[in-house]
Design an enzyme around this catalytic site. Structure first.
Site, PDB file in Angstrom:
ATOM      1  N   HIS A 135      40.370  32.842  53.290  1.00 36.73           N
ATOM      2  CA  HIS A 135      39.291  32.833  52.305  1.00 36.73           C
ATOM      3  C   HIS A 135      37.922  33.895  52.910  1.00 36.73           C
ATOM      4  CE1 HIS A 135      38.352  30.759  48.054  1.00 36.73           C
ATOM      5  NE2 HIS A 135      37.605  31.651  48.863  1.00 36.73           N
ATOM      6  N   HIS A 137      35.510  36.735  51.487  1.00 35.60           N
ATOM      7  CA  HIS A 137      35.459  37.265  50.301  1.00 35.60           C
ATOM      8  C   HIS A 137      33.535  38.414  51.215  1.00 35.60           C
ATOM      9  CE1 HIS A 137      34.756  35.133  47.069  1.00 35.60           C
ATOM     10  NE2 HIS A 137      35.134  34.351  48.067  1.00 35.60           N
ATOM     11  N   LYS A 217      45.212  37.370  43.885  1.00 40.92           N
ATOM     12  CA  LYS A 217      44.208  36.137  44.227  1.00 40.92           C
ATOM     13  C   LYS A 217      43.872  36.335  42.753  1.00 40.92           C
ATOM     14  CE  LYS A 217      40.855  33.306  44.365  1.00 40.92           C
ATOM     15  NZ  LYS A 217      39.832  33.425  45.163  1.00 40.92           N
ATOM     16  N   HIS A 219      42.410  34.519  39.713  1.00 38.49           N
ATOM     17  CA  HIS A 219      40.750  34.142  39.981  1.00 38.49           C
ATOM     18  C   HIS A 219      39.518  33.719  38.987  1.00 38.49           C
ATOM     19  CE1 HIS A 219      36.131  32.965  40.756  1.00 38.49           C
ATOM     20  NE2 HIS A 219      36.612  32.683  42.438  1.00 38.49           N
ATOM     21  N   HIS A 246      42.470  30.414  42.314  1.00 40.74           N
ATOM     22  CA  HIS A 246      41.366  29.614  42.099  1.00 40.74           C
ATOM     23  C   HIS A 246      41.294  28.652  40.490  1.00 40.74           C
ATOM     24  CE1 HIS A 246      35.775  29.555  41.987  1.00 40.74           C
ATOM     25  NE2 HIS A 246      37.043  29.375  40.620  1.00 40.74           N
ATOM     26  N   HIS A 272      40.758  25.713  48.341  1.00 42.05           N
ATOM     27  CA  HIS A 272      39.737  24.375  47.569  1.00 42.05           C
ATOM     28  C   HIS A 272      40.427  23.952  46.838  1.00 42.05           C
ATOM     29  CE1 HIS A 272      38.552  27.403  44.148  1.00 42.05           C
ATOM     30  NE2 HIS A 272      38.131  28.247  45.125  1.00 42.05           N
ATOM     31  N   HIS A 320      28.520  31.775  41.365  1.00 41.94           N
ATOM     32  CA  HIS A 320      29.112  31.553  40.135  1.00 41.94           C
ATOM     33  C   HIS A 320      28.296  32.974  39.339  1.00 41.94           C
ATOM     34  CE1 HIS A 320      32.562  30.961  41.233  1.00 41.94           C
ATOM     35  NE2 HIS A 320      32.558  30.473  42.208  1.00 41.94           N
ATOM     36  N   ASP A 360      36.036  30.742  53.021  1.00 44.94           N
ATOM     37  CA  ASP A 360      35.097  31.057  51.534  1.00 44.94           C
ATOM     38  C   ASP A 360      33.519  31.722  51.902  1.00 44.94           C
ATOM     39  OD1 ASP A 360      34.745  31.644  48.657  1.00 44.94           O
ATOM     40  OD2 ASP A 360      34.833  29.018  48.377  1.00 44.94           O
TER      41      ASP A 360
END
Length: 557
Positions: A135, A137, A217, A219, A246, A272, A320, A360
């Protein structure tokens, strides 16, 4: 001749039956088997056995002997267990676990050494597979240094730099971005796999797979609607790649049951699963009971401590792109942060119901802390005593979460995730006192790549200050590291990068039962009003930790 166990330890390190404490935790592993013939141990140094005609076979061609041997090391591996052995390495691969030496002068030799063989003395050290983070980024390339310094050798994820899309999602969207990121990562000595965007656009997904993506992915920030889930999994099934997800925190396009209906029994890696990192509120954690779902945690919620809840609200707002002045944004953030599910997550890990741990990185988690937090949690759960298992089993359960299970999930277990013969020689050596905080040495593809090193103008290697520094293997990234890609993208990605590109495979028929030490399917119930979690009919009492091992003691300098 007989010598005492204490004297044997001083000469050759621990042996069968000896216990080793991991860091300052309450975890003690026990060596289950010693594969080295007593009295014929290979030891390097003046007057020792690793000399020409003694432990080294003379007059033998290079192809018949090891390039590198790690001697008398304790192997901690989710497939091999806890054993004492030599590790033989040839052409960047592990080819032998057993006893290395000269078969004409030594008993029990499994692989031959000669004048072409280099030696790393493993006496008193622990060897593990290089850790795997699923995970990542790609916010900043400097994460690589922190990952290496924590024992990670394979990173899976996506991104393009500090763009808003990357700070929130592990997605490298589109073939042009994949080309740029792949070219950049080509200079770093780790294995990489890039995840592209899961969407309802088949043509776009097929394009990125043909140009080097290893999977997708899904999301919620890009859209995690049932249509997106179905189309992404349909393409993944055709191309044999993994999908990570996610899910929809706000339940805007459906509830957990709608997501499961869209998944429709197909294999998927759920990120998660506790929910603080995102996912159907408040019951995403129930997904751990699904046989086709391969669940993982991210490290910011692990282990649950007295500070975890408070840290997450502000962190979530930042990651976010939420506005603290907008009530709806604040409500969204608060719906994701739940102490009750954090407590349950700790218990589910110890039970073996959550199969993987990840970071993450720079998007709520810390890339250099995944190993630390994994074993802090193992320490905490042993201390609580809710689940009675021996330390070897518990340690291997937690080690599997950051080694073999991520490798199996993402179709790369033929290459990495274990020290079993035939795998890439991605090996991390640890002084047990510093496990799993600070590795002693990181070996990548059989080459020493990252290690503790003293002043390079000094007369010996470990004159202060001793710091992590790149070694020669670091600058030979093209020779010792790999990209993993969809089979259809291997050829095109090979035109972009200098290093070898290997295909991912066998991802689409996996179930929870394929997860080593972590294959439990409990019954999970979540109260939608109080968020109370019942696991197999019981509410586990997992209080927040007030103190933990593997913390400030290891970071004084």
């Amino acid at each position: 001749m007989r010598i005492s166990r204490e004297r044997y330890f001083e000469l050759y390190g621990p042996t069968e039956g000896d216990k080793i404490r991991l860091g300052d935790t309450n975890l003690y592993i026990t060596i289950e088997k010693d594969l080295i013939a007593k009295g014929d141990e290979l030891v390097f140094g003046a007057g020792k056995t690793a000399r020409d005609g003694l432990g080294l076979l003379p007059n033998v061609r290079e192809e018949e002997v090891m390039d590198l041997i790690i001697t008398n090391v304790v192997i901690l591996d989710p497939l091999l267990g806890v054993i004492k052995a030599d590790i033989g390495i040839k052409d960047g691969l592990i080819v032998g676990i057993g006893h290395g030496g000269n078969p004409f002068t030594m008993d029990g030799v499994n692989f031959v050494l000669g004048s072409s063989t280099e030696i790393i003395s493993g006496e008193g050290l622990i060897a593990t597979p290089g850790f795997i983070d699923t995970h990542i980024h790609w916010v900043a390339p400097q994460q690589v240094f922190d990952a290496l310094s924590a024992g990670f050798t394979t990173l899976i994820g996506g991104g393009t730099g500090p763009a808003e899309g990357t700070k929130a999602t592990t997605v490298t969207p589109g073939s042009w971005n994949i080309k740029i990121i792949a070219e950049s990562l080509d200079y770093f000595p780790l294995n990489f796999a890039l995840t592209a965007k899961g969407s309802s656009s088949r043509i776009t997904m097929e394009e990125v797979l043909r140009n080097g993506a290893s999977g997708f992915k899904i999301h919620e920030d890009w859209g995690a609607m049932p249509r997106v889930i179905d189309e992404t999994l349909t393409v993944a099934d055709e191309y044999d790649v993994q999908v990570t997800i996610h899910t929809d925190t706000s339940n805007e396009s459906g509830y957990l049951e709608d997501t499961l209906n869209a998944i429709n029994g197909r294999t998927i890696h759920a990120y998660h699963v506790e929910g603080a990192g995102g996912g159907h509120a408040p019951d995403i954690i129930k997904i751990c009971a699904e046989p086709n779902v391969l669940p993982s945690s991210t490290n910011p919620t692990k282990p649950y401590t007295i500070h975890t809840y408070e840290e997450h609200l502000e962190m979530l707002m930042a990651v976010h792109h939420l506005n603290p002045k907008v009530p709806e944004d604040v409500a969204y953030a608060e719906s994701r942060i739940r102490e009750e599910t954090m407590m349950a997550e700790d218990y589910l890990h110890d039970l073996g119901a959550i199969s993987m741990m990840s970071s993450d990185s720079q998007a709520m988690g810390r890339v250099g802390e995944t190993g630390i937090r994994t074993f802090q949690l193992a320490h905490k759960m042993k201390d609580l005593g809710l689940i009675q298992i021996n330390d070897n089993e518990r340690v291997l359960r937690y080690l599997a979460k950051i080694t073999i299970n991520p490798a199996i999930t993402h179709g790369i277990s033929d290459y990495v995730g274990t020290l079993a013969p035939g795998h890439i020689a991605d090996i991390v050596l640890w002084d047990p006192r510093f496990f799993p905080v600070k590795p002693y040495m990181v070996i990548k593809g059989g080459a020493i790549t990252w290690a503790l090193m003293g002043d390079t103008n000094a007369s010996i290697a470990y004159a202060q200050p001793v710091l992590y520094k790149p070694m020669f293997g670091y600058y030979s990234a093209k020779s010792v590291s790999f990209f993993f890609s969809a089979t259809d993208g291997v050829e095109n990605l090979s035109k972009i990068v200098r290093r070898r590109v290997l295909p991912v495979k066998n991802t689409r028929h996996l179930t929870k039962k394929d997860m080593k030490y972590n294959d439990i399917l409990p019954k999970i119930e979540v109260n939608p009003d109080t968020y109370e979690v019942k696991i197999n009919g019981i509410v586990p009492k997992v209080p927040p930790s007030k103190s933990l091992p593997l913390t400030q003691l290891y970071f004084i300098y």
